[in-house]
Design a protein around this motif. Sequence first.
Motif, PDB file in Angstrom:
ATOM      1  N   GLN A 107      -8.843   9.152   7.807  1.00 62.26           N
ATOM      2  CA  GLN A 107      -7.650   9.984   7.663  1.00 62.26           C
ATOM      3  C   GLN A 107      -7.073  10.415   9.004  1.00 62.26           C
ATOM      4  N   ASN A 108      -7.913  10.832   9.946  1.00 55.07           N
ATOM      5  CA  ASN A 108      -7.393  11.298  11.240  1.00 55.07           C
ATOM      6  C   ASN A 108      -6.740  10.175  12.025  1.00 55.07           C
ATOM      7  N   ASP A 109      -7.314   8.970  11.935  1.00 55.55           N
ATOM      8  CA  ASP A 109      -6.720   7.829  12.649  1.00 55.55           C
ATOM      9  C   ASP A 109      -5.364   7.453  12.064  1.00 55.55           C
ATOM     10  N   ILE A 110      -5.269   7.484  10.740  1.00 58.58           N
ATOM     11  CA  ILE A 110      -3.995   7.145  10.094  1.00 58.58           C
ATOM     12  C   ILE A 110      -2.948   8.223  10.385  1.00 58.58           C
ATOM     13  N   LEU A 111      -3.362   9.476  10.352  1.00 59.63           N
ATOM     14  CA  LEU A 111      -2.460  10.593  10.659  1.00 59.63           C
ATOM     15  C   LEU A 111      -1.904  10.456  12.066  1.00 59.63           C
ATOM     16  N   SER A 112      -2.777  10.157  13.014  1.00 60.65           N
ATOM     17  CA  SER A 112      -2.357   9.978  14.403  1.00 60.65           C
ATOM     18  C   SER A 112      -1.402   8.795  14.543  1.00 60.65           C
ATOM     19  N   TRP A 113      -1.684   7.709  13.813  1.00 61.54           N
ATOM     20  CA  TRP A 113      -0.834   6.517  13.856  1.00 61.54           C
ATOM     21  C   TRP A 113       0.563   6.829  13.326  1.00 61.54           C
ATOM     22  N   PHE A 114       0.650   7.543  12.206  1.00 61.34           N
ATOM     23  CA  PHE A 114       1.944   7.928  11.649  1.00 61.34           C
ATOM     24  C   PHE A 114       2.747   8.777  12.641  1.00 61.34           C
ATOM     25  N   GLU A 115       2.073   9.654  13.354  1.00 58.15           N
ATOM     26  CA  GLU A 115       2.762  10.650  14.188  1.00 58.15           C
ATOM     27  C   GLU A 115       3.067  10.175  15.605  1.00 58.15           C
ATOM     28  N   SER A 116       2.271   9.218  16.123  1.00 57.59           N
ATOM     29  CA  SER A 116       2.359   8.966  17.564  1.00 57.59           C
ATOM     30  C   SER A 116       2.894   7.601  17.983  1.00 57.59           C
ATOM     31  N   CYS A 117       3.065   6.659  17.040  1.00 53.65           N
ATOM     32  CA  CYS A 117       3.572   5.353  17.486  1.00 53.65           C
ATOM     33  C   CYS A 117       4.792   4.927  16.671  1.00 53.65           C
ATOM     34  N   MET A 118       5.622   4.090  17.276  1.00 49.93           N
ATOM     35  CA  MET A 118       6.871   3.666  16.631  1.00 49.93           C
ATOM     36  C   MET A 118       6.589   2.891  15.360  1.00 49.93           C
ATOM     37  N   GLU A 119       5.549   2.034  15.364  1.00 50.49           N
ATOM     38  CA  GLU A 119       5.221   1.244  14.182  1.00 50.49           C
ATOM     39  C   GLU A 119       4.806   2.137  13.007  1.00 50.49           C
ATOM     40  N   GLY A 120       4.410   3.379  13.321  1.00 49.49           N
ATOM     41  CA  GLY A 120       4.005   4.320  12.283  1.00 49.49           C
ATOM     42  C   GLY A 120       5.152   5.094  11.659  1.00 49.49           C
ATOM     43  N   LYS A 121       6.380   4.845  12.121  1.00 49.47           N
ATOM     44  CA  LYS A 121       7.536   5.550  11.549  1.00 49.47           C
ATOM     45  C   LYS A 121       7.994   4.833  10.274  1.00 49.47           C
ATOM     46  N   VAL A 122       7.109   4.858   9.282  1.00 51.32           N
ATOM     47  CA  VAL A 122       7.324   4.187   8.003  1.00 51.32           C
ATOM     48  C   VAL A 122       7.015   5.170   6.877  1.00 51.32           C
ATOM     49  N   GLU A 123       7.459   4.823   5.660  1.00 45.86           N
ATOM     50  CA  GLU A 123       7.199   5.704   4.514  1.00 45.86           C
ATOM     51  C   GLU A 123       5.715   5.741   4.178  1.00 45.86           C
ATOM     52  N   GLY A 124       5.027   4.634   4.405  1.00 45.60           N
ATOM     53  CA  GLY A 124       3.613   4.577   4.084  1.00 45.60           C
ATOM     54  C   GLY A 124       3.066   3.183   4.338  1.00 45.60           C
ATOM     55  N   ILE A 125       1.830   2.978   3.916  1.00 45.01           N
ATOM     56  CA  ILE A 125       1.154   1.687   4.068  1.00 45.01           C
ATOM     57  C   ILE A 125       0.727   1.195   2.695  1.00 45.01           C
ATOM     58  N   VAL A 126       0.897  -0.101   2.456  1.00 47.13           N
ATOM     59  CA  VAL A 126       0.360  -0.749   1.262  1.00 47.13           C
ATOM     60  C   VAL A 126      -0.597  -1.847   1.724  1.00 47.13           C
ATOM     61  N   TRP A 127      -1.853  -1.743   1.283  1.00 45.17           N
ATOM     62  CA  TRP A 127      -2.852  -2.760   1.614  1.00 45.17           C
ATOM     63  C   TRP A 127      -2.890  -3.803   0.505  1.00 45.17           C
ATOM     64  N   HIS A 128      -2.705  -5.067   0.868  1.00 44.50           N
ATOM     65  CA  HIS A 128      -2.760  -6.177  -0.077  1.00 44.50           C
ATOM     66  C   HIS A 128      -4.158  -6.785  -0.005  1.00 44.50           C
ATOM     67  N   CYS A 129      -4.944  -6.535  -1.038  1.00 42.08           N
ATOM     68  CA  CYS A 129      -6.332  -6.988  -1.064  1.00 42.08           C
ATOM     69  C   CYS A 129      -6.414  -8.443  -1.532  1.00 42.08           C
ATOM     70  N   HIS A 130      -7.500  -9.100  -1.168  1.00 48.56           N
ATOM     71  CA  HIS A 130      -7.638 -10.534  -1.449  1.00 48.56           C
ATOM     72  C   HIS A 130      -7.733 -10.830  -2.941  1.00 48.56           C
ATOM     73  N   ASP A 131      -8.135  -9.835  -3.755  1.00 48.27           N
ATOM     74  CA  ASP A 131      -8.214 -10.063  -5.203  1.00 48.27           C
ATOM     75  C   ASP A 131      -6.897  -9.768  -5.911  1.00 48.27           C
ATOM     76  N   GLY A 132      -5.825  -9.502  -5.118  1.00 49.63           N
ATOM     77  CA  GLY A 132      -4.511  -9.211  -5.694  1.00 49.63           C
ATOM     78  C   GLY A 132      -4.252  -7.739  -5.903  1.00 49.63           C
ATOM     79  N   CYS A 133      -5.283  -6.923  -5.736  1.00 48.19           N
ATOM     80  CA  CYS A 133      -5.131  -5.469  -5.910  1.00 48.19           C
ATOM     81  C   CYS A 133      -4.305  -4.879  -4.759  1.00 48.19           C
ATOM     82  N   LEU A 134      -3.511  -3.859  -5.063  1.00 47.38           N
ATOM     83  CA  LEU A 134      -2.725  -3.157  -4.054  1.00 47.38           C
ATOM     84  C   LEU A 134      -3.221  -1.721  -3.945  1.00 47.38           C
TER      85      LEU A 134
END
Length: 324
Positions: free
Chosen positions: A233-260
């Motif tokens: 959680q702390n790493d993701i929080l820092s990523w959202f707040e401190s880098c340009m690539e983190g200026k997004v609504e959120g993250i969606v992880w696409h898993c190999h079994d098709g799960c999101l």
Amino acid sequence: MRRRGAVQRKVPCLFVTEVKDEPSAKRERQPFKVLATDTITGKALEADVHNAVPTEKVDGTCCYVTTYKGQPYLWARLDRKPTKQGEKRFKRFLYSLEDCKEFVWNIEEDFKPVPDTWIPAKDIEFSNGNPLPDENGHMPGWVPVEKNSKQYCWHSSVVNYEAGIALVLKHHADPGLLEISPVPLSEILEQTLELIGTNINANPYGLGSKKHPVHLLVPHGAFEIKNPPALKQNDILSWFESCMEGKVEGIVWHCHDGCLIKLHRHHLGLPWPLAETYLNSQPVVISFNRTKYDYDFEPKSLFYHFSVLDGQRFDRLKDIKFDA
């Protein structure tokens, strides 16, 4: 375009969530927030989220391309919801804490009618030939977007059924560059996409204007995150707040079994939308092959306007403007 998992139902959160009694950044009248803990859910671990592909969660409205009237069509998301009486009965059951038994819906009486063309989403369960509601009491589904539809006019603006194409925003072959181009609907058949633009979700990407609205389709999973944070959680929080690539609504992880699996900024108590986003600050080129798509587009249509801009490059996605 590379195909990734399709969104056919509500996507679960990466972390276990909890309800906090405090004003919400999204709705000030709502006296609570749904916030993430630092515990990854069992569902995410089971789907091997640590080896999943992280992509940008794009803020729009969900769409689906499948066959209708014998050809590929764009479909709009339409969830079948309970009537007031059905919802009251469902909430009474939830608040009664009767864990020992399962709530039984009366599909005919408890749900609002939907158009005859409505189809249920692919991943929902059935019983006795009837689609079953999800844990929130909704039946995710789709309705076809007809040409010149008034209710779904912004959906309709990004497809041309005569030419069999859709207006799609995706990565260009050159790194760091976006591309807007017509894509055959047949190439995105059975894919889900996000419709973004001027009149969708208060336009978080600043596209177009009231006089000249701009709307585009983005295939789900199109924008892979190149430098993702660790799943803490702390790493993701820092990523959202401190880098340009983190200026997004959120993250969606696409898993190999098709799960999101997803995580929204709101789950970490962070605001959205932002004045500047990663998506709308990237350069973009218009690639509209007028030789390949030799079609007489209506002069007021998005297809016509983009065909006129063929080959032009803009420093930022939000800088695209049509001449009056």
